[in-house]
Design a protein around this motif. Structure first.
Motif, PDB file in Angstrom:
ATOM      1  N   ASP A  91       0.854  -1.196   0.000  1.00  0.00           N
ATOM      2  CA  ASP A  91       0.000   0.000   0.000  1.00  0.00           C
ATOM      3  C   ASP A  91       0.886   1.241   0.000  1.00  0.00           C
ATOM      4  OD1 ASP A  91      -1.972   1.903   0.325  1.00  0.00           O
ATOM      5  OD2 ASP A  91      -2.306   1.474   2.454  1.00  0.00           O
ATOM      6  N   ALA A  92       0.731   2.085  -1.019  1.00  0.00           N
ATOM      7  CA  ALA A  92       1.437   3.369  -1.095  1.00  0.00           C
ATOM      8  C   ALA A  92       0.403   4.471  -0.843  1.00  0.00           C
ATOM      9  CB  ALA A  92       2.104   3.544  -2.451  1.00  0.00           C
ATOM     10  N   PRO A  93       0.119   4.802   0.415  1.00  0.00           N
ATOM     11  CA  PRO A  93      -1.020   5.665   0.715  1.00  0.00           C
ATOM     12  C   PRO A  93      -0.901   7.086   0.182  1.00  0.00           C
ATOM     13  CG  PRO A  93       0.270   5.245   2.690  1.00  0.00           C
ATOM     14  CD  PRO A  93       0.799   4.335   1.634  1.00  0.00           C
ATOM     15  N   VAL A  94       0.307   7.645   0.175  1.00  0.00           N
ATOM     16  CA  VAL A  94       0.456   9.012  -0.328  1.00  0.00           C
ATOM     17  C   VAL A  94       0.140   9.061  -1.826  1.00  0.00           C
ATOM     18  CG1 VAL A  94       2.056  10.928  -0.645  1.00  0.00           C
ATOM     19  CG2 VAL A  94       2.170   9.555   1.439  1.00  0.00           C
ATOM     20  N   LEU A  95       0.471   7.990  -2.532  1.00  0.00           N
ATOM     21  CA  LEU A  95       0.223   7.910  -3.970  1.00  0.00           C
ATOM     22  C   LEU A  95      -1.168   7.374  -4.289  1.00  0.00           C
ATOM     23  CD1 LEU A  95       3.688   6.452  -5.015  1.00  0.00           C
ATOM     24  CD2 LEU A  95       2.946   8.841  -5.124  1.00  0.00           C
ATOM     25  N   ASP A  96      -1.916   6.971  -3.263  1.00  0.00           N
ATOM     26  CA  ASP A  96      -3.260   6.408  -3.443  1.00  0.00           C
ATOM     27  C   ASP A  96      -3.228   5.187  -4.346  1.00  0.00           C
ATOM     28  OD1 ASP A  96      -5.999   6.106  -3.191  1.00  0.00           O
ATOM     29  OD2 ASP A  96      -6.487   7.571  -4.740  1.00  0.00           O
ATOM     30  N   TRP A 107      -3.683  -7.243  -8.764  1.00  0.00           N
ATOM     31  CA  TRP A 107      -4.418  -6.059  -9.170  1.00  0.00           C
ATOM     32  C   TRP A 107      -3.948  -4.846  -8.394  1.00  0.00           C
ATOM     33  CZ3 TRP A 107      -6.283 -10.096  -6.293  1.00  0.00           C
ATOM     34  CH2 TRP A 107      -6.762  -9.818  -5.015  1.00  0.00           C
ATOM     35  N   MET A 108      -4.260  -3.688  -8.950  1.00  0.00           N
ATOM     36  CA  MET A 108      -3.958  -2.412  -8.310  1.00  0.00           C
ATOM     37  C   MET A 108      -5.255  -1.642  -8.125  1.00  0.00           C
ATOM     38  SD  MET A 108      -1.570   0.802  -9.585  1.00  0.00           S
ATOM     39  CE  MET A 108      -2.582   1.112 -11.018  1.00  0.00           C
ATOM     40  N   VAL A 109      -5.379  -1.023  -6.959  1.00  0.00           N
ATOM     41  CA  VAL A 109      -6.511  -0.139  -6.673  1.00  0.00           C
ATOM     42  C   VAL A 109      -5.976   1.281  -6.616  1.00  0.00           C
ATOM     43  CG1 VAL A 109      -8.369   0.447  -5.074  1.00  0.00           C
ATOM     44  CG2 VAL A 109      -7.682  -1.960  -5.372  1.00  0.00           C
ATOM     45  N   ARG A 110      -6.533   2.144  -7.451  1.00  0.00           N
ATOM     46  CA  ARG A 110      -6.122   3.553  -7.472  1.00  0.00           C
ATOM     47  C   ARG A 110      -7.373   4.409  -7.616  1.00  0.00           C
ATOM     48  NH1 ARG A 110      -2.392   5.054 -12.289  1.00  0.00           N
ATOM     49  NH2 ARG A 110      -0.641   4.446 -10.951  1.00  0.00           N
ATOM     50  N   SER A 111      -7.522   5.375  -6.723  1.00  0.00           N
ATOM     51  CA  SER A 111      -8.676   6.290  -6.754  1.00  0.00           C
ATOM     52  C   SER A 111      -9.998   5.529  -6.806  1.00  0.00           C
ATOM     53  CB  SER A 111      -8.567   7.243  -7.954  1.00  0.00           C
ATOM     54  OG  SER A 111      -7.368   7.988  -7.901  1.00  0.00           O
ATOM     55  N   GLY A 112     -10.052   4.424  -6.091  1.00  0.00           N
ATOM     56  CA  GLY A 112     -11.289   3.655  -6.008  1.00  0.00           C
ATOM     57  C   GLY A 112     -11.520   2.676  -7.125  1.00  0.00           C
ATOM     58  N   GLY A 113     -10.687   2.723  -8.178  1.00  0.00           N
ATOM     59  CA  GLY A 113     -10.852   1.812  -9.311  1.00  0.00           C
ATOM     60  C   GLY A 113      -9.848   0.675  -9.257  1.00  0.00           C
ATOM     61  N   GLN A 114     -10.256  -0.510  -9.667  1.00  0.00           N
ATOM     62  CA  GLN A 114      -9.401  -1.681  -9.613  1.00  0.00           C
ATOM     63  C   GLN A 114      -9.078  -2.176 -11.019  1.00  0.00           C
ATOM     64  OE1 GLN A 114     -10.347  -4.778  -6.705  1.00  0.00           O
ATOM     65  NE2 GLN A 114     -10.064  -6.332  -8.289  1.00  0.00           N
ATOM     66  N   VAL A 115      -7.776  -2.428 -11.263  1.00  0.00           N
ATOM     67  CA  VAL A 115      -7.347  -2.940 -12.562  1.00  0.00           C
ATOM     68  C   VAL A 115      -6.384  -4.097 -12.355  1.00  0.00           C
ATOM     69  CG1 VAL A 115      -7.637  -0.745 -13.775  1.00  0.00           C
ATOM     70  CG2 VAL A 115      -5.444  -1.278 -12.692  1.00  0.00           C
TER      71      VAL A 115
END
Length: 235
Positions: A91-96, A107-115
């Protein structure tokens, strides 16, 4: 905030109250949800018991980056089943950004979206993007530093200072090879499940799968891993 040197020696191994408080928070949450699970972490004594499942916690991986106000520090979490890591999270919280791997899915979760994510599958050192946290952290006998120098000369480009975030980006396909030594279980437990789930390879400098030595090679493909190990093993 205050920064302490855990090593007590010339080598600076920082810890802050944020490290301790974050691990306490995770331990409390796990204790509420999974009463019989064990917990091992960086800052506090192990709680093992007789559970098949153990959580591995590193509250702030990259504390040096954290105290310098840099954004690429991470929180590392792994779930072990009968001693083997089966799930890894960076988890990289500063980078979201949250990177998760288990089985054959990453998978990666970024700004609420999962890819879904996958390694680049790079096979050649001449095309590889290489990373290590700090080349000056390799062993004093010169073998490790010489091995890494051979890799650095063979790789296409080398970047430093990313700690566990480099493994996350390897899983996501923008870094191809990460080589480090001196890692502890709370450092490497999450990395294997994540990188392997994304199609990569993780092992030690000798080509084996035992990571207990703390000398880690993570690669985008088996071919790239084997090529890296061949250079690292040269006497």
């Amino acid at each position: 905030m205050d920064v302490e040197n855990k090593s007590g020696h010339a080598l600076f191994d920082p810890v802050t109250e944020a490290d301790r408080a974050a691990e306490q928070a995770m331990r409390a949450f796990i204790g509420e949800r999974f009463h019989d699970h064990g917990i091992i972490g960086e800052e506090y004594p192990d709680k093992l018991g007789t559970a098949r499942h153990i959580w591995s916690l590193d509250p702030i991986d990259g504390t040096r980056s954290f105290i310098c106000g840099l954004p690429n520090w991470t929180t590392l979490i792994a779930l072990l089943e009968d001693g083997d890591p089966v799930l890894g999270l960076v988890d990289a919280p500063v980078l979201d950004e949250i990177y998760v791997g288990s089985g054959n899915e990453a998978w990666m979760v970024r700004s609420g979206g999962q890819v879904a994510i996958r390694t680049s599958q790079c096979c050649a050192l001449s095309e590889a993007r290489l990373s290590t946290t700090d080349p000056f952290l390799f062993g004093d006998d010169g073998h490790e530093s010489c091995g890494f120098e051979r890799l650095r000369r063979a790789a296409r480009v080398t970047r430093y200072g990313h700690d566990a975030y480099a493994y996350a980006r390897l899983a996501a396909g923008t870094i191809d090879l990460v080589v480090e030594s001196g890692l502890k279980p709370h450092d490497y437990n999450p990395l294997g499940p994540l990188v392997r789930a994304a199609g990569g390879q993780v092992g030690n400098w000798s080509g084996g799968t035992d990571l207990a030595s703390g000398a880690i090679v993570a690669a985008a493909s088996r071919e790239l891993y084997d090529a890296a190990v061949e250079l690292l093993a040269v006497e």
